[in-house]
Design a protein around this motif. Structure first.
Motif: not given
Length: 168
Positions: A81-101
């Motif tokens: 189970w991925i830590d929800e805060q880590e997941l949210l942070h990673a998704l937001r960081a990716a989106e902020s530089v034009g990347e995605r999951l």
């Protein structure tokens, strides 16, 4: 080790063309699996549609905490189970530089590289569609002696099911 067959919902198709992932990223995922053994590792492959996966984001497997809180009865050696805060942070960081999951990865401890019924249930929403559209599932088989195999599972919208193939 054959008991895994009872838990398998999707196995890789031996006749399918193997999936190719950037070697350095795959080696990093394999290292993560070795470091977490005998528990499952988990994380993300982030990138762009054009360039494919560019980064590995290692995530904490908080399955043991879920068991302690009574939210699950599967040990971290059998589930992730991925830590929800880590997941949210990673998704937001990716989106902020034009990347995605592009891919969610995890390891299977002393078992083959397949998608379990638990894995499939965790990947799909209540509508039976992937929670993260376009994101594949990468499963790494890890044992005491190291990585045994890896398989990539991609969503087939027509079949409404994951299809798997070996990774090289």
């Amino acid at each position: 080790m054959d008991e895994w067959r009872e838990r398998a919902a999707v196995v890789s198709d031996p006749d399918a063309e193997p999936a190719e992932l950037p070697r350095e990223l795959l080696l990093e995922v394999f290292q993560h699996a070795r470091e977490c053994y005998p528990e499952e590792c988990c994380g993300l492959l982030i990138g762009t549609e054009v360039d494919g996966p560019l980064h590995v984001v290692r995530c904490a497997n908080v399955q043991s905490q879920r068991v302690a809180r009574g939210e699950s009865n599967l040990a971290a050696s059998r589930a992730f189970w991925i830590d929800e805060q880590e997941l949210l942070h990673a998704l937001r960081a990716a989106e902020s530089v034009g990347e995605r999951l592009l891919c969610i990865y995890h390891s299977h401890v002393d078992a083959a590289a397949y998608l379990s019924h638990t894995d499939v249930a965790g990947a799909l929403g209540p509508d039976g569609e992937p929670l993260y559209p376009g994101a594949a599932q990468l499963v790494v088989s890890i044992g005491e002696s190291g990585v045994d195999a890896a398989a990539l599972f991609e969503w087939d919208p027509e079949a409404r099911a994951f299809r798997g193939r070996a990774v090289r």
